[in-house]
Enzyme design. Sequence first.
Site: not given
Length: 352
Positions: A100, A113, A120, A124, A127, A168, A222, A224, A341
């Site tokens: 995407e 983006c 991935c 996380c 996500c 990543e 990132s 967080h 995001c």
Amino acid sequence: MQQQLRQQSFNLTGCSLSELQIIAEQLGEKPYRARQIFRWLYQKKASSIDAMTDLSLAFRQKLSAGGYYVGALKILQEQLSAIDATRKYLFELADGNTIESVLLTEDARATLCFSTQAGCAMGCTFCATGQSGFVRNLNAGEMVGQALGVMRSTDQRLTNAVAMGQGEPLANYDETLKALRIFNAPDGFAIGARHLTLSTCGLVEGIRRLAEEPEQFGLAVSLHSAIDVKRAQLMPKAAKYNLAVLQAACKDYTNKTGRRITLEYTLIAGENDQEADLRALIQFCRGWLCHVNLIPLNPVAALKYDRSLPSRVMRFGQELEQAGIAMSIRKEKGADLDAACGQLRQRQVHRS
């Protein structure tokens, strides 16, 4: 590269100028022909070799006979937000996997983006992409192909691009940098280096490697949480590097490049938005060149997390400003498309 050029078929999309020079020379053409192909691929968005009309017919025939072609990603779905001008694209890769991409437009800016991996591996917990697992790295042609697909569908020039889609980027370092250089090249997409950014979960070796590159690409990390145990819970794979190691790499990066790092901080209710979290974040950011981007959590179906209350977001923003730390609060875009995001994910292709 030499071995690749001997394959039966070879997609020119994603080739660098130097690779195109090798192709031209192997086919008995002058090196300047490579720049012509480069411009056709990325400036003029040619969809075939036959469209490259300032190449001689004989050269075009040699390219086709040699198995060279101009590939394109198939757009399976294009969605337009009912809230803003955001567009989300579902692309199918040649092997049937999907990725995407998101186009964000505001005033004169058009930001892509784009994804650097299918799926991935970072896992996380908040996500959507991380819940899908890792499929494979994308090559530069598949990254550039996302931009070409979006520009062809909208007839709009990109002004910015961010490697913040699926994956990543620093775990696919070489291909990501190759794609960014095509985005940046004057005869490519001609996007200024400072308008090109990659986002990492904090792979320290990649950050240090990027600091040695000549281009002024932007870097977002990132974060967080600025508390090790909490960051490990939210970002289990990224916690391979503790915060002291990550901070040292970030400081070295800013010292070497003179460029500010953006720290992305997704605010999650009850997880990383308490006073102790705020104090730790301020302490982590003090004394070096960084900018904190506060991101209210974009909810993901089937995940347990909720976004922080607006009052908590404002509290973090105000306290960061009072501490002299540059900050911004990200404006939500494309949420009705699951295009915000952390909401991009692997999708299955269902064929009848």
